[in-house]
Design a protein around this motif. Structure first.
Motif, short mmCIF file in Angstrom:
data_model
loop_
_atom_site.label_atom_id
_atom_site.label_comp_id
_atom_site.label_asym_id
_atom_site.label_seq_id
_atom_site.Cartn_x
_atom_site.Cartn_y
_atom_site.Cartn_z
N LEU A 167 0.84 -1.20 0.00
CA LEU A 167 0.00 0.00 0.00
C LEU A 167 0.88 1.24 0.00
CD1 LEU A 167 -2.42 -1.38 2.67
CD2 LEU A 167 -3.03 -0.93 0.31
N GLU A 202 -3.10 5.11 1.11
CA GLU A 202 -3.97 4.02 0.63
C GLU A 202 -4.43 3.18 1.81
OE1 GLU A 202 -3.08 2.24 -3.59
OE2 GLU A 202 -1.23 2.29 -2.41
N SER A 203 -5.61 2.61 1.68
CA SER A 203 -6.09 1.69 2.71
C SER A 203 -6.50 0.38 2.05
CB SER A 203 -7.26 2.29 3.49
OG SER A 203 -8.35 2.51 2.64
N ARG A 243 -9.12 -2.92 1.96
CA ARG A 243 -10.48 -3.38 2.27
C ARG A 243 -10.53 -4.86 1.98
NH1 ARG A 243 -14.83 -1.77 -1.68
NH2 ARG A 243 -16.29 -3.43 -1.23
N ASP A 284 -14.32 -2.59 8.29
CA ASP A 284 -13.86 -1.29 7.82
C ASP A 284 -12.38 -1.09 8.19
OD1 ASP A 284 -13.61 0.28 10.43
OD2 ASP A 284 -15.65 -0.49 10.55
N PRO A 285 -11.70 -0.14 7.55
CA PRO A 285 -10.27 0.06 7.79
C PRO A 285 -9.91 0.39 9.24
CG PRO A 285 -10.92 1.17 5.78
CD PRO A 285 -12.19 0.68 6.45
N SER A 286 -10.83 0.89 10.04
CA SER A 286 -10.50 1.28 11.41
C SER A 286 -10.14 0.09 12.30
CB SER A 286 -11.67 2.05 12.04
OG SER A 286 -12.77 1.18 12.25
N LEU A 299 -6.82 -2.15 9.30
CA LEU A 299 -6.48 -2.29 7.89
C LEU A 299 -6.00 -0.98 7.28
CD1 LEU A 299 -9.47 -4.53 6.77
CD2 LEU A 299 -7.10 -5.23 7.06
N ASN A 300 -6.06 0.12 8.03
CA ASN A 300 -5.58 1.39 7.49
C ASN A 300 -4.13 1.59 7.91
OD1 ASN A 300 -6.19 1.70 10.18
ND2 ASN A 300 -7.09 3.71 9.97
N ALA A 301 -3.45 2.50 7.26
CA ALA A 301 -2.07 2.86 7.56
C ALA A 301 -1.12 1.66 7.53
CB ALA A 301 -1.99 3.57 8.92
N ARG A 319 0.26 -8.40 8.71
CA ARG A 319 0.39 -7.00 8.29
C ARG A 319 1.69 -6.39 8.76
NH1 ARG A 319 -2.75 -3.45 12.48
NH2 ARG A 319 -2.46 -4.74 14.30
#
Length: 141
Positions: free
Chosen positions: A54, A58-59, A61, A76-78, A81-83, A101
């Motif tokens: 990424l 970008e995130s 999903r 959801d990314p929270s 899956l985000n950062a 990850r």
């Protein structure tokens, strides 16, 4: 009938645009990683394969695609899956998905994996990393 099915599939696909990697769960279901780009580093063996990298901002999903044409999200990314710097599907079966990850600044060292428990028949996510953290926290771990 084929035209009707084609229209249904086309309506379901926009929610799955940007798929960077797909992993077959069973003949009826596929795990989709949406966002980023797929990379392979064969010199690293199994752990260098099927990595989704990424870029900044970008995130990622995660979604399940069904042979019937439907698609539903795992979370959801929270929920972690985000950062991300990168992610890799470590394991997937009919009851769970494990995502390894790496986050930026960890110099490629894996962060704790995210595990999703699911029920494919009812299209439900039974437990996400957010609910796992609450469970682990309340157990004293």
């Amino acid at each position: 009938m084929n035209l009707l099915l084609g229209i249904f599939v086309m309506q379901a696909l926009p929610s799955a645009t940007g798929v960077s990697h797909a992993v077959t769960i069973d003949p009826e279901h596929t795990l989709l990683l949406i966002g980023g780009r797929k990379m392979d580093y064969p010199a690293l063996g199994e752990y260098g394969m099927n990595i989704v990298g990424l870029g900044p901002g970008e995130s990622l999903r995660l979604a399940i695609s069904e042979k019937s044409g439907g698609t539903w999200d795992l979370g959801d990314p929270s929920i972690g899956l985000n950062a991300l710097f990168s992610a890799r599907v470590a394991r997937v079966d009919r009851t769970s998905v494990v995502i390894e990850r790496n986050v930026p600044g960890d110099y490629g060292i894996a962060s704790p994996s995210l595990k999703f428990f699911l029920d494919l028949t009812s299209r439900k996510v039974l437990m996400t990393p957010r609910t796992q953290k609450i469970t682990l926290h309340s157990s004293g771990f």
